[in-house]
Design a protein around this motif. Structure first.
Motif, mmCIF file in Angstrom:
data_model
loop_
_atom_site.group_PDB
_atom_site.id
_atom_site.type_symbol
_atom_site.label_atom_id
_atom_site.label_comp_id
_atom_site.label_asym_id
_atom_site.label_seq_id
_atom_site.Cartn_x
_atom_site.Cartn_y
_atom_site.Cartn_z
ATOM 1 N N CYS A 46 -32.714 -84.096 66.068
ATOM 2 C CA CYS A 46 -32.967 -84.022 67.504
ATOM 3 C C CYS A 46 -31.779 -83.383 68.229
ATOM 4 O O CYS A 46 -30.633 -83.772 68.016
ATOM 5 C CB CYS A 46 -33.208 -85.432 68.043
ATOM 6 S SG CYS A 46 -33.643 -85.463 69.794
ATOM 7 N N ASN A 47 -32.081 -82.407 69.098
ATOM 8 C CA ASN A 47 -31.058 -81.841 69.978
ATOM 9 C C ASN A 47 -30.940 -82.786 71.173
ATOM 10 O O ASN A 47 -31.732 -82.732 72.111
ATOM 11 C CB ASN A 47 -31.445 -80.438 70.437
ATOM 12 C CG ASN A 47 -30.461 -79.881 71.458
ATOM 13 O OD1 ASN A 47 -29.441 -80.485 71.756
ATOM 14 N ND2 ASN A 47 -30.779 -78.721 71.996
ATOM 15 N N VAL A 48 -29.953 -83.661 71.128
ATOM 16 C CA VAL A 48 -29.822 -84.695 72.148
ATOM 17 C C VAL A 48 -29.355 -84.147 73.497
ATOM 18 O O VAL A 48 -29.455 -84.850 74.509
ATOM 19 C CB VAL A 48 -28.906 -85.848 71.670
ATOM 20 C CG1 VAL A 48 -29.527 -86.559 70.483
ATOM 21 C CG2 VAL A 48 -27.510 -85.352 71.336
ATOM 22 N N VAL A 49 -28.889 -82.917 73.548
ATOM 23 C CA VAL A 49 -28.525 -82.310 74.825
ATOM 24 C C VAL A 49 -29.795 -81.983 75.614
ATOM 25 O O VAL A 49 -29.855 -82.178 76.822
ATOM 26 C CB VAL A 49 -27.666 -81.038 74.626
ATOM 27 C CG1 VAL A 49 -27.456 -80.300 75.928
ATOM 28 C CG2 VAL A 49 -26.332 -81.392 73.996
ATOM 29 N N ALA A 50 -30.833 -81.506 74.936
ATOM 30 C CA ALA A 50 -32.061 -81.080 75.607
ATOM 31 C C ALA A 50 -33.125 -82.169 75.684
ATOM 32 O O ALA A 50 -34.001 -82.119 76.537
ATOM 33 C CB ALA A 50 -32.635 -79.864 74.883
ATOM 34 N N ALA A 51 -33.076 -83.147 74.806
ATOM 35 C CA ALA A 51 -34.132 -84.164 74.724
ATOM 36 C C ALA A 51 -34.013 -85.203 75.835
ATOM 37 O O ALA A 51 -32.924 -85.509 76.308
ATOM 38 C CB ALA A 51 -34.066 -84.865 73.367
ATOM 39 N N ALA A 52 -35.170 -85.732 76.206
ATOM 40 C CA ALA A 52 -35.195 -86.846 77.157
ATOM 41 C C ALA A 52 -34.743 -88.109 76.428
ATOM 42 O O ALA A 52 -34.946 -88.237 75.215
ATOM 43 C CB ALA A 52 -36.610 -87.027 77.699
ATOM 44 N N PRO A 53 -34.141 -89.046 77.140
ATOM 45 C CA PRO A 53 -33.728 -90.296 76.486
ATOM 46 C C PRO A 53 -34.907 -90.972 75.788
ATOM 47 O O PRO A 53 -35.979 -91.116 76.355
ATOM 48 C CB PRO A 53 -33.213 -91.156 77.647
ATOM 49 C CG PRO A 53 -32.807 -90.165 78.693
ATOM 50 C CD PRO A 53 -33.777 -89.022 78.559
ATOM 51 N N GLY A 54 -34.710 -91.311 74.531
ATOM 52 C CA GLY A 54 -35.740 -92.012 73.772
ATOM 53 C C GLY A 54 -36.836 -91.140 73.206
ATOM 54 O O GLY A 54 -37.754 -91.633 72.559
ATOM 55 N N SER A 55 -36.776 -89.816 73.431
ATOM 56 C CA SER A 55 -37.816 -88.922 72.920
ATOM 57 C C SER A 55 -37.203 -87.591 72.523
ATOM 58 O O SER A 55 -36.386 -87.038 73.250
ATOM 59 C CB SER A 55 -38.881 -88.675 73.987
ATOM 60 O OG SER A 55 -39.804 -87.703 73.546
ATOM 61 N N CYS A 56 -37.641 -87.075 71.382
ATOM 62 C CA CYS A 56 -37.144 -85.779 70.936
ATOM 63 C C CYS A 56 -38.247 -84.718 70.966
ATOM 64 O O CYS A 56 -38.062 -83.618 70.488
ATOM 65 C CB CYS A 56 -36.571 -85.912 69.518
ATOM 66 S SG CYS A 56 -35.630 -84.455 69.030
ATOM 67 N N ASP A 57 -39.391 -85.050 71.535
ATOM 68 C CA ASP A 57 -40.533 -84.135 71.547
ATOM 69 C C ASP A 57 -40.138 -82.727 71.977
ATOM 70 O O ASP A 57 -39.589 -82.535 73.062
ATOM 71 C CB ASP A 57 -41.632 -84.662 72.474
ATOM 72 C CG ASP A 57 -42.265 -85.939 71.967
ATOM 73 O OD1 ASP A 57 -42.104 -86.247 70.766
ATOM 74 O OD2 ASP A 57 -42.916 -86.638 72.766
ATOM 75 N N GLY A 58 -40.383 -81.758 71.089
ATOM 76 C CA GLY A 58 -40.111 -80.358 71.390
ATOM 77 C C GLY A 58 -38.658 -79.954 71.311
ATOM 78 O O GLY A 58 -38.318 -78.822 71.643
ATOM 79 N N ASN A 59 -37.783 -80.843 70.900
ATOM 80 C CA ASN A 59 -36.350 -80.531 70.868
ATOM 81 C C ASN A 59 -35.736 -80.753 69.498
ATOM 82 O O ASN A 59 -34.554 -81.061 69.386
ATOM 83 C CB ASN A 59 -35.622 -81.377 71.918
ATOM 84 C CG ASN A 59 -36.006 -80.978 73.314
ATOM 85 O OD1 ASN A 59 -35.753 -79.860 73.735
ATOM 86 N ND2 ASN A 59 -36.662 -81.877 74.036
ATOM 87 N N GLY A 60 -36.531 -80.567 68.453
ATOM 88 C CA GLY A 60 -36.032 -80.738 67.094
ATOM 89 C C GLY A 60 -35.555 -79.428 66.503
ATOM 90 O O GLY A 60 -36.029 -78.357 66.854
ATOM 91 N N THR A 61 -34.594 -79.523 65.615
ATOM 92 C CA THR A 61 -34.105 -78.392 64.834
ATOM 93 C C THR A 61 -34.264 -78.762 63.369
ATOM 94 O O THR A 61 -33.840 -79.840 62.960
ATOM 95 C CB THR A 61 -32.627 -78.100 65.136
ATOM 96 O OG1 THR A 61 -32.506 -77.695 66.498
ATOM 97 C CG2 THR A 61 -32.073 -77.004 64.238
ATOM 98 N N THR A 62 -34.864 -77.858 62.608
ATOM 99 C CA THR A 62 -35.108 -78.126 61.194
ATOM 100 C C THR A 62 -34.029 -77.491 60.341
ATOM 101 O O THR A 62 -33.728 -76.303 60.486
ATOM 102 C CB THR A 62 -36.489 -77.590 60.770
ATOM 103 O OG1 THR A 62 -37.481 -78.249 61.558
ATOM 104 C CG2 THR A 62 -36.757 -77.845 59.304
ATOM 105 N N VAL A 63 -33.458 -78.291 59.458
ATOM 106 C CA VAL A 63 -32.523 -77.797 58.452
ATOM 107 C C VAL A 63 -33.321 -77.662 57.156
ATOM 108 O O VAL A 63 -33.959 -78.616 56.709
ATOM 109 C CB VAL A 63 -31.328 -78.747 58.261
ATOM 110 C CG1 VAL A 63 -30.434 -78.274 57.122
ATOM 111 C CG2 VAL A 63 -30.529 -78.873 59.554
ATOM 112 N N ALA A 64 -33.311 -76.472 56.591
ATOM 113 C CA ALA A 64 -34.068 -76.169 55.369
ATOM 114 C C ALA A 64 -33.389 -76.768 54.140
ATOM 115 O O ALA A 64 -32.241 -77.224 54.200
ATOM 116 C CB ALA A 64 -34.199 -74.658 55.203
ATOM 117 N N ASP A 65 -34.102 -76.747 53.021
ATOM 118 C CA ASP A 65 -33.564 -77.265 51.759
ATOM 119 C C ASP A 65 -32.247 -76.599 51.365
ATOM 120 O O ASP A 65 -31.408 -77.216 50.714
ATOM 121 C CB ASP A 65 -34.576 -77.093 50.625
ATOM 122 C CG ASP A 65 -35.773 -78.021 50.768
ATOM 123 O OD1 ASP A 65 -35.649 -79.066 51.448
ATOM 124 O OD2 ASP A 65 -36.828 -77.698 50.198
#
Length: 83
Positions: A46-65
């Motif tokens: 979760c990108n906690v700078v962009a996310a609303a408190p308690g929710s990461c909807d739409g603000n995730g970053t995926t790290v690949a294998d």
């Protein structure tokens, strides 16, 4: 330990260590969209700078294998991944 695989130009604008992957200060003057090699395990963070408190909807970053993550840092903004 910082991530490897820095782009040749412009200079690197991300850092990682024991804490989250984050953009250093000062923030970039223009949007920065790069694929970085990290030391993070594969998963979605979760990108906690962009996310609303308690929710990461739409603000995730995926790290690949392989440890890479494509991250967009907004102009004059920052990214901080919660691990």
């Amino acid at each position: 330990m910082p991530p490897g695989g820095w782009p040749a130009a412009p200079p690197p604008r991300a850092a990682a260590g024991a804490g989250p992957l984050r953009a250093p200060h000062p923030p970039p003057p223009a949007e920065l969209n790069r694929t970085f090699t990290t030391t993070l395990p594969a998963g979605t963070y979760c990108n906690v700078v962009a996310a609303a408190p308690g929710s990461c909807d739409g603000n995730g970053t995926t790290v690949a294998d392989d440890g890479t993550a494509t991250i967009t840092v907004p102009a004059r903004g920052a990214v901080a991944l919660h691990i």
